[in-house]
Design a protein around this motif. Structure first.
Motif, PDB file in Angstrom:
ATOM      1  N   THR A  52      72.039 -41.863  60.320  1.00  0.00           N
ATOM      2  CA  THR A  52      72.478 -41.799  61.400  1.00  0.00           C
ATOM      3  C   THR A  52      71.931 -43.020  62.354  1.00  0.00           C
ATOM      4  O   THR A  52      71.066 -43.945  61.527  1.00  0.00           O
ATOM      5  CB  THR A  52      71.603 -40.546  62.135  1.00  0.00           C
ATOM      6  OG1 THR A  52      70.151 -40.572  61.851  1.00  0.00           O
ATOM      7  CG2 THR A  52      72.188 -39.234  61.764  1.00  0.00           C
ATOM      8  N   ARG A  53      72.648 -43.187  63.270  1.00  0.00           N
ATOM      9  CA  ARG A  53      72.384 -44.222  64.342  1.00  0.00           C
ATOM     10  C   ARG A  53      70.765 -44.376  64.718  1.00  0.00           C
ATOM     11  O   ARG A  53      70.222 -43.399  64.727  1.00  0.00           O
ATOM     12  CB  ARG A  53      73.036 -44.134  65.792  1.00  0.00           C
ATOM     13  CG  ARG A  53      74.468 -44.248  65.776  1.00  0.00           C
ATOM     14  CD  ARG A  53      74.935 -44.161  67.132  1.00  0.00           C
ATOM     15  NE  ARG A  53      74.786 -42.737  67.261  1.00  0.00           N
ATOM     16  CZ  ARG A  53      74.799 -42.199  68.615  1.00  0.00           C
ATOM     17  NH1 ARG A  53      74.947 -42.962  69.588  1.00  0.00           N
ATOM     18  NH2 ARG A  53      74.622 -40.852  68.979  1.00  0.00           N
ATOM     19  N   TRP A  67      79.264 -45.218  63.243  1.00  0.00           N
ATOM     20  CA  TRP A  67      78.790 -46.215  64.735  1.00  0.00           C
ATOM     21  C   TRP A  67      78.630 -47.396  64.166  1.00  0.00           C
ATOM     22  O   TRP A  67      78.766 -48.505  64.998  1.00  0.00           O
ATOM     23  CB  TRP A  67      77.513 -45.557  64.972  1.00  0.00           C
ATOM     24  CG  TRP A  67      76.601 -45.290  63.907  1.00  0.00           C
ATOM     25  CD1 TRP A  67      76.336 -44.060  63.060  1.00  0.00           C
ATOM     26  CD2 TRP A  67      75.624 -46.194  63.226  1.00  0.00           C
ATOM     27  NE1 TRP A  67      75.465 -44.308  62.174  1.00  0.00           N
ATOM     28  CE2 TRP A  67      74.863 -45.675  62.168  1.00  0.00           C
ATOM     29  CE3 TRP A  67      75.364 -47.618  63.338  1.00  0.00           C
ATOM     30  CZ2 TRP A  67      74.186 -46.177  61.412  1.00  0.00           C
ATOM     31  CZ3 TRP A  67      74.266 -48.298  62.694  1.00  0.00           C
ATOM     32  CH2 TRP A  67      73.550 -47.578  61.714  1.00  0.00           C
ATOM     33  N   ASN A  68      78.778 -47.812  62.932  1.00  0.00           N
ATOM     34  CA  ASN A  68      78.692 -49.434  62.555  1.00  0.00           C
ATOM     35  C   ASN A  68      79.678 -50.150  63.062  1.00  0.00           C
ATOM     36  O   ASN A  68      79.430 -51.417  63.441  1.00  0.00           O
ATOM     37  CB  ASN A  68      78.592 -49.486  60.931  1.00  0.00           C
ATOM     38  CG  ASN A  68      77.434 -48.974  60.400  1.00  0.00           C
ATOM     39  OD1 ASN A  68      77.499 -47.670  60.262  1.00  0.00           O
ATOM     40  ND2 ASN A  68      76.504 -49.399  59.859  1.00  0.00           N
ATOM     41  N   GLY A  78      81.141 -39.993  54.024  1.00  0.00           N
ATOM     42  CA  GLY A  78      80.522 -41.103  53.476  1.00  0.00           C
ATOM     43  C   GLY A  78      81.000 -42.380  53.611  1.00  0.00           C
ATOM     44  O   GLY A  78      81.307 -42.960  54.647  1.00  0.00           O
ATOM     45  N   SER A  79      81.206 -43.188  52.294  1.00  0.00           N
ATOM     46  CA  SER A  79      81.786 -44.561  52.497  1.00  0.00           C
ATOM     47  C   SER A  79      83.102 -44.479  51.720  1.00  0.00           C
ATOM     48  O   SER A  79      83.490 -45.624  51.082  1.00  0.00           O
ATOM     49  CB  SER A  79      80.746 -45.630  51.871  1.00  0.00           C
ATOM     50  OG  SER A  79      80.239 -44.820  50.347  1.00  0.00           O
ATOM     51  N   CYS A 130      74.050 -40.088  54.551  1.00  0.00           N
ATOM     52  CA  CYS A 130      74.520 -40.924  55.668  1.00  0.00           C
ATOM     53  C   CYS A 130      73.397 -41.155  56.648  1.00  0.00           C
ATOM     54  O   CYS A 130      72.858 -40.072  57.178  1.00  0.00           O
ATOM     55  CB  CYS A 130      75.825 -40.184  56.286  1.00  0.00           C
ATOM     56  SG  CYS A 130      77.124 -39.784  55.371  1.00  0.00           S
ATOM     57  N   HIS A 161      77.532 -36.117  68.969  1.00  0.00           N
ATOM     58  CA  HIS A 161      77.119 -36.842  68.001  1.00  0.00           C
ATOM     59  C   HIS A 161      76.534 -36.139  66.823  1.00  0.00           C
ATOM     60  O   HIS A 161      75.955 -36.713  65.868  1.00  0.00           O
ATOM     61  CB  HIS A 161      76.107 -37.788  68.412  1.00  0.00           C
ATOM     62  CG  HIS A 161      76.604 -38.878  69.495  1.00  0.00           C
ATOM     63  ND1 HIS A 161      77.646 -39.850  69.377  1.00  0.00           N
ATOM     64  CD2 HIS A 161      76.196 -38.675  71.012  1.00  0.00           C
ATOM     65  CE1 HIS A 161      77.734 -40.331  70.339  1.00  0.00           C
ATOM     66  NE2 HIS A 161      77.042 -39.784  71.531  1.00  0.00           N
ATOM     67  N   PHE A 162      76.675 -34.997  66.639  1.00  0.00           N
ATOM     68  CA  PHE A 162      75.954 -33.960  65.810  1.00  0.00           C
ATOM     69  C   PHE A 162      76.052 -34.511  64.467  1.00  0.00           C
ATOM     70  O   PHE A 162      77.167 -34.286  63.852  1.00  0.00           O
ATOM     71  CB  PHE A 162      76.537 -32.470  66.222  1.00  0.00           C
ATOM     72  CG  PHE A 162      75.786 -31.442  65.193  1.00  0.00           C
ATOM     73  CD1 PHE A 162      74.502 -31.560  65.113  1.00  0.00           C
ATOM     74  CD2 PHE A 162      76.322 -30.469  64.849  1.00  0.00           C
ATOM     75  CE1 PHE A 162      73.824 -30.653  64.577  1.00  0.00           C
ATOM     76  CE2 PHE A 162      75.645 -29.331  63.975  1.00  0.00           C
ATOM     77  CZ  PHE A 162      74.287 -29.588  63.743  1.00  0.00           C
ATOM     78  N   GLY A 163      75.143 -34.705  63.968  1.00  0.00           N
ATOM     79  CA  GLY A 163      75.095 -35.354  62.415  1.00  0.00           C
ATOM     80  C   GLY A 163      75.276 -34.339  61.384  1.00  0.00           C
ATOM     81  O   GLY A 163      75.722 -34.760  60.134  1.00  0.00           O
ATOM     82  N   ARG A 178      81.027 -38.111  59.208  1.00  0.00           N
ATOM     83  CA  ARG A 178      79.934 -38.837  60.158  1.00  0.00           C
ATOM     84  C   ARG A 178      80.718 -39.526  61.178  1.00  0.00           C
ATOM     85  O   ARG A 178      81.876 -40.109  60.847  1.00  0.00           O
ATOM     86  CB  ARG A 178      79.132 -39.768  59.260  1.00  0.00           C
ATOM     87  CG  ARG A 178      79.793 -40.856  58.509  1.00  0.00           C
ATOM     88  CD  ARG A 178      78.907 -41.453  57.567  1.00  0.00           C
ATOM     89  NE  ARG A 178      79.881 -42.696  57.016  1.00  0.00           N
ATOM     90  CZ  ARG A 178      79.835 -43.998  57.396  1.00  0.00           C
ATOM     91  NH1 ARG A 178      79.237 -44.129  58.258  1.00  0.00           N
ATOM     92  NH2 ARG A 178      80.746 -44.726  56.600  1.00  0.00           N
ATOM     93  N   GLU A 179      80.030 -39.861  62.302  1.00  0.00           N
ATOM     94  CA  GLU A 179      80.839 -40.925  63.150  1.00  0.00           C
ATOM     95  C   GLU A 179      80.264 -41.964  62.447  1.00  0.00           C
ATOM     96  O   GLU A 179      79.344 -42.474  62.223  1.00  0.00           O
ATOM     97  CB  GLU A 179      80.287 -40.661  64.635  1.00  0.00           C
ATOM     98  CG  GLU A 179      78.505 -40.373  64.756  1.00  0.00           C
ATOM     99  CD  GLU A 179      78.190 -40.188  66.012  1.00  0.00           C
ATOM    100  OE1 GLU A 179      78.631 -40.745  67.046  1.00  0.00           O
ATOM    101  OE2 GLU A 179      76.922 -40.216  66.357  1.00  0.00           O
ATOM    102  N   CYS A 204      70.183 -36.380  62.681  1.00  0.00           N
ATOM    103  CA  CYS A 204      71.490 -35.276  62.461  1.00  0.00           C
ATOM    104  C   CYS A 204      71.327 -33.945  63.153  1.00  0.00           C
ATOM    105  O   CYS A 204      72.460 -33.566  63.149  1.00  0.00           O
ATOM    106  CB  CYS A 204      71.787 -35.325  60.773  1.00  0.00           C
ATOM    107  SG  CYS A 204      70.985 -34.285  60.003  1.00  0.00           S
ATOM    108  N   LEU A 237      70.135 -31.629  68.971  1.00  0.00           N
ATOM    109  CA  LEU A 237      71.441 -31.478  69.867  1.00  0.00           C
ATOM    110  C   LEU A 237      70.686 -31.112  71.233  1.00  0.00           C
ATOM    111  O   LEU A 237      69.606 -30.260  71.202  1.00  0.00           O
ATOM    112  CB  LEU A 237      72.120 -30.565  69.587  1.00  0.00           C
ATOM    113  CG  LEU A 237      73.458 -30.775  68.674  1.00  0.00           C
ATOM    114  CD1 LEU A 237      74.253 -29.582  68.052  1.00  0.00           C
ATOM    115  CD2 LEU A 237      74.284 -31.977  68.974  1.00  0.00           C
ATOM    116  N   SER A 239      75.538 -44.425  53.473  1.00  0.00           N
ATOM    117  CA  SER A 239      76.411 -45.068  54.485  1.00  0.00           C
ATOM    118  C   SER A 239      75.490 -45.181  55.871  1.00  0.00           C
ATOM    119  O   SER A 239      74.423 -44.484  55.955  1.00  0.00           O
ATOM    120  CB  SER A 239      77.682 -44.493  54.982  1.00  0.00           C
ATOM    121  OG  SER A 239      77.329 -43.005  55.301  1.00  0.00           O
ATOM    122  N   VAL A 244      71.792 -37.279  56.866  1.00  0.00           N
ATOM    123  CA  VAL A 244      72.151 -36.048  55.962  1.00  0.00           C
ATOM    124  C   VAL A 244      72.969 -36.714  54.960  1.00  0.00           C
ATOM    125  O   VAL A 244      74.123 -37.571  55.295  1.00  0.00           O
ATOM    126  CB  VAL A 244      72.894 -34.840  56.852  1.00  0.00           C
ATOM    127  CG1 VAL A 244      74.082 -35.341  57.455  1.00  0.00           C
ATOM    128  CG2 VAL A 244      73.050 -33.755  56.005  1.00  0.00           C
TER     129      VAL A 244
END
Lengths: 716, 716
Positions: free
Chosen positions: B411-412, A181-182, A194-195, B409, A227-229, A178-179, B417, B420, B262, B406
């Motif tokens: 997303t923003r 973003w936090n 993940g984390s 996680c 940004h594709f999740g 994942r990106e 996720c 696109l 996350s 997903v």
């Protein structure tokens, strides 16, 4: 240190750990293909595709990468069941040939170069202050669960901007890429799973890009689609402008929160300072230079030691694998040091502790005390003993378990995960072996650190150990020979084994074993010294008497060719190298007096030297390639023990020459860097050069015995 | 309910979830081989060997098991590199043939019998009180992350004691199997994997036994050797004495502590009540009867409903898969309800929410509000819209993301996720679809619960939704037809898609889509009712006007054969079943008046009925086996949507007969129980009967629409 631009990949294409201390984490890299990556609590490399590369200088829109990825899974088919008419542009990517790669491999830096691209990982192997009384700031800094990297593209000759990237594709779906973003608000660009782990940089202009595969990411022109999740692949990327050399710092962080063990509920000690992965990455970004500088300075110290290139390779590789196995836990507010046993993941295996001791006494002496205390408090027991084939129980005494558990599961007090009753081979009890190991470690800790408080606190324990040792010789004092003759009742009709569990009886069986006899002899001598200091003359006499009996028994066993049999029981033809192993403890417990020519024990030392010279021959205890064969009757040979015995031969017995030095070192290096052995980073058990067991293993730090005293490259 | 003793395994050899609520956990079992087991946060079955068996009545020392294990890996070779001369006795084990197995499959109990052995799993599918104002004791009880089982051996005919056992061997080394000795002091015998899952019983005389493989465990006579910590296989076992029928209760527990997500850092809500796996197991053992009784009583309620056996199968199977996907999180003290999307593990996918709505409104209405609030607060956005092929932006408005993230996680904010830009097929935006979904769910929640507070709080939001819907029709009021004609600017040159993403354009494209048109019409009607209640006459008029325009557009499109094309754009030959789908919302938003013969909308309802009757024919929208084919031009058909449309056809349009009832239900059951489909428990996307996507999926609870109103088997 490997520093070569060979056409053959074999010398540089090996995995190595890049690890923080105490986090049981490793960014493993170096073997071809999807063979490394972010490993958290693994007994093997993470098998991820790692993407380190840049746009080609020659062909715009195509990309060249270091060869650390394999065939790539493309998951899109899983979703696109019908053709939708949407076309995806995929960029062409290729791996740089190994012939074009240079590697510079040291204990704390590891660097690959190919053309104008250079990737370097910094992982300072620094000592850890004692949490009880060490510098708390240093403890926090050094416990950060992260390693550091720099990726440089030298585009000074280039006439156009080029894209540079670091990324990865995990091999499974346990976590999700994942990106992160936090961290964006902090000006940090970060890609995480993940984390649990991730990478971060504060390089201006860097970004993340995610999709199902690298080719799509690199072919895509629209950053809105980065940004594709649902992605399974991600990169951190930036531009190296034409005419510039751009170096980007990367923090590679790990984190696991909460209780991570069962049996005893522990957390990672680092969670006191870093509650989340984000905090780890943030701290790493803010303090990058400290870590890089530490790694570079430590390496410079190592370079100053007078060692061969091959010796440096063994030491660097061993330390890395060791650090990747370290785990500092927090149990109800107290530190708990654990070394995880490579692919097996057994915890604090005591016969490994006794080999890793020499490294720890240089590096983190308090960890030895920590492990010994934990063994005494929770993983010790008392038994009785029996003669083989008999059922009458005689007094035994105190001993210690083989380990404390496996895979983050602590076993019940007084039991190991390994030992089973009713056996004579693998998985049997190691009662005598572990008794000797705990005793030698304790004596060495006392001698090396001068920790009088701990020594005084444990005099009763040392006495119990001595009593237990003597009881395993013979219940009748007059019949004692210094050699183990009785097995623990815990074996319930089986027989004890030594740490050399998977070798044949030349090293595997405990009773009558001459490897164990010499180690036991060193224990008596160490205890003699301890009890003398503590004013226990009664026990000093026992120690002297037993040490003398061991010597007499061994001298009596010397054969006409100067060799001593592996086992003083029955008709054993084997001869072994590790009969000399126990001599190492004389030095580390303050008994170098024994090695002098006028010592009462000089005849035994001389006999061991004669034995060693007699057996270190091709067809006996040398393989054809010059590697050492620990037992004349087994093709299974262990590098950790070879390193140790090389040290004893050279530095204690004074035997030099290619067979104990350059020729052996090179043969062993060839074992470690040969394929497929090299996938496993440092490994221990080789069958005629093929790595068969004890893979991804911490025990190789016996090589650090080769370092000069006082320690050059003290890593402090 | 399957209740058969067929010689063919196909009808009963299917995996099913056995899950607590809100724990994202499943003890999956039923497919042959190592295909099930303890799954925590998985998008697939756990692929463990599950050992449920007993000593043979005929041959002492040999063992017969239910057929839920495969070929077994024996790890001992990894350690025993040399032969040690130690011999291991391995018992013979065999699987009962499927022809001898009977299964009784219901929503809350699942039971297998073979000879004198019976294994039953109890997993009450009860409703969950609203954490904000529900019964806290019920919340704790129902959130316990555990399911329950009984293993019975009827040894009343036996003349000797027989050993009975439940155990497992995981397929990987992510966790480690261990005897959970911590619970021993409580009189509980327990076998666990790390601290994540395990089994426990307080049956007197039960024990654990561990080794590398089941054959060794069962061959071993010495219980002292059952504690092997390095084991990879374990069982809980006991004796069924001769002449006795012994039933042993088992608690199958799961636990994951600490932050598990996350993006947004959340823990499992159950960790408020149960800090550790041990607490879960202890509580389960202490309250076993409550759970068993609840499961049995709920099943009895289900049995009272007038449904065919096949309908019961679909409902039971769907509810199980749904419960296995539920995850109640705790975000900074507030509950956060998440449904994980099966194999994809996307979170709270909004187009699934709109289908699962009907089940949740019976079961846990507050979860619908919880999800809608979270969408509004964090996963909504405002856009503009464009005509296809044009670039001029027109006002758009409020809409909602496809999902919230997903694989744990998030997303923003404001992004999914999945979506696109730049696409016309899979992974494009679902702006209109999700706007309609949120609106329908909100209206249905208000109508079903009578929650006036929430309705009043959100009037402005409903107005914004209405405004946004109208804007997507046409920017010029006079040109509006009720049909979507503009795509979101978020598509950046692409085109919006519907939830039917992987079908062809007959259902996949949004613009002009008649499935979406009818659903939009239902939304206008629902909003009309809402705004009327809130006294917003201005908006009521808009709703009426738009609803009428939709009707007129659809009526205009009716062809001479009575069918309506799938897409009111270009020249589309496809016809689809889901054009009737939206009618379901009339009932759930209080607009059944529309269905009456004197309603102004009667012509549209009649046209839809005519259309449906015309297309539900072999070669059009029926497969040869009688299964429904959602689109005449695609072989991809989705069971969740079929269930929904079956309900609409039967209960709203009043169409009966085998094609919409028994024949279809049986064909769909055959799809689910066919091999290899049946491995995946409940699955959604079938290609001519082959499960290709949306496996291990929660969406099938649309089948609960078939339950009578007021709900029989209300599960309360």
């Amino acid at each position: 240190m490997v520093d070569t631009n060979s056409n053959s990949p074999s010398s540089i294409a090996f995995n190595a750990h890049h690890s923080p201390v105490g986090a049981f984490a490793s960014f493993t890299l170096g073997y071809p293909g999807a063979s490394g990556g972010f490993g958290l609590e693994l007994g093997k490399p993470a098998d991820q595709h790692i993407f380190i590369g840049a746009e080609s200088a020659k062909a715009a829109g195509t990309f060249e990468l270091l060869p650390f990825f394999g065939e790539m899974e493309n998951e899109q088919d899983q979703f696109v069941l019908d053709s939708q008419g949407d076309t995806v542009r995929k960029a062409r990517v290729s791996a740089v040939p190994w012939s074009a790669v240079t590697r510079r491999f040291r204990p704390c830096t590891d660097s690959w170069s190919a053309g104008d691209l250079t990737f370097t990982v910094f992982s300072p192997a620094w000592p850890l202050p004692d949490p009880a009384d060490g510098d708390p700031d240093a403890l926090k800094t050094r416990l950060l669960p992260a390693v550091f990297a720099e990726l440089t593209l030298d585009n000074r000759q280039g006439d156009r901007d080029r894209r540079v990237f670091f990324g990865y594709q995990p091999d499974n779906h346990a976590h999700h890429i994942r990106e992160n973003w936090n961290l964006g608000e902090e000006g940090i660009c970060s890609l995480c799973d993940g984390s649990h782990y991730g990478v971060a940089t504060a390089h201006p202009g860097s970004g993340t890009a995610l999709h199902f595969d690298l080719q799509t990411i690199l072919g895509e022109r629209d950053r809105e689609r980065f940004h594709f999740g649902n992605a399974t692949t991600g990169i951190v990327d930036w531009i190296a402008p034409a005419g510039e050399r751009v170096t980007v710092p990367l923090v590679i962080g790990f984190h696991r929160a909460g209780v991570v063990t069962s049996g005893l509920a522990c957390q990672y000690f680092y969670t006191r300072y870093f509650k989340t992965l984000d905090e780890v990455l943030q701290y790493g970004v803010d303090h990058f230079e400290i870590y890089k500088q530490a790694a570079v300075e430590m390496d410079a110290q190592w370079d100053s030691a007078e060692l061969s290139e091959s010796q440096r390779f063994h030491i660097a590789h061993s330390i890395r694998s060791y650090y990747g196995s370290t785990q500092l836990l927090d149990h109800q507010g107290s530190p708990l040091w654990v070394i995880n046993e490579g692919e097996y993941r057994m915890m604090n295996t005591l016969d490994l502790t006794a080999d890793q001791l020499f490294f720890e006494l240089r590096q983190n002496p308090w960890t030895t005390r920590n492990v010994l205390d934990h063994y005494l408090r929770r993983y010790s027991y008392r038994d009785e003993v029996v003669f083989p084939g008999e059922t009458e129980a005689h007094p035994g005494g105190l001993s210690f378990c083989h380990d404390m558990g496996v895979m983050n599961c602590f076993t019940r007090p007084g039991t190991s995960c390994y030992e089973l009753s009713g056996l004579k081979g693998c998985f049997s009890y190691m009662t005598h072996e572990e008794l000797v190991n705990w005793s030698c470690c304790a004596a060495a800790y006392c001698h090396s650190t001068g920790d009088r408080t701990w020594r005084a606190q444990n005099v009763d324990v040392f006495e119990a150990c001595l009593d237990s040792l003597v009881n395993r010789d013979h219940p009748v004092p007059g019949s004692r020979t210094g050699i183990m003759k009785l097995d623990s009742t815990r074996t319930r009709g089986g027989a004890e084994i030594t740490t050399y569990d998977s070798l044949d009886e030349s090293l595997g069986q405990s009773r009558g074993n001459t490897y164990l006899a010499v180690k036991t002899w060193a224990t008596y001598l160490a205890f003699e010294s301890l009890f003398l200091t503590e004013g226990r003359e009664d026990l000093v006499a026992v120690c002297r008497d037993q040490a003398n009996r061991v010597m007499q028994s061994l001298l009596k066993a010397v054969r006409s060719d100067g060799t001593i049999p592996a086992v003083l029981e029955g008709d054993h033809s084997s001869v072994i190298i590790p009969i000399i192993e126990g001599l190492v403890f004389l030095r580390f417990t303050g008994r170098e007096d024994v090695l002098k020519e006028d010592s009462p024990y000089a005849p035994l030392v001389a006999a061991l030297k004669t034995h060693f010279i007699a057996v270190l021959k091709p067809g006996v205890c040398l393989f054809e390639d010059g590697a050492w064969k620990l037992s004349s009757t087994s093709i299974n040979s262990w590098l950790s023990k070879i390193y140790l015995c090389q040290y004893v031969a050279r530095d204690i017995l004074g035997i030099t020459g290619p067979a104990v030095e350059a020729a052996a070192d090179k043969a062993h290096q060839a074992w470690l860097t040969g394929h497929p052995n090299a996938y496993w980073a440092w490994g221990d058990q080789f069958y005629s050069g093929d790595l068969k067991g004890s893979k991804y293993y911490p025990r190789g730090v016996t090589s650090c015995l080769w370092l000069p005293e006082p320690q050059v490259g003290s890593l402090s």
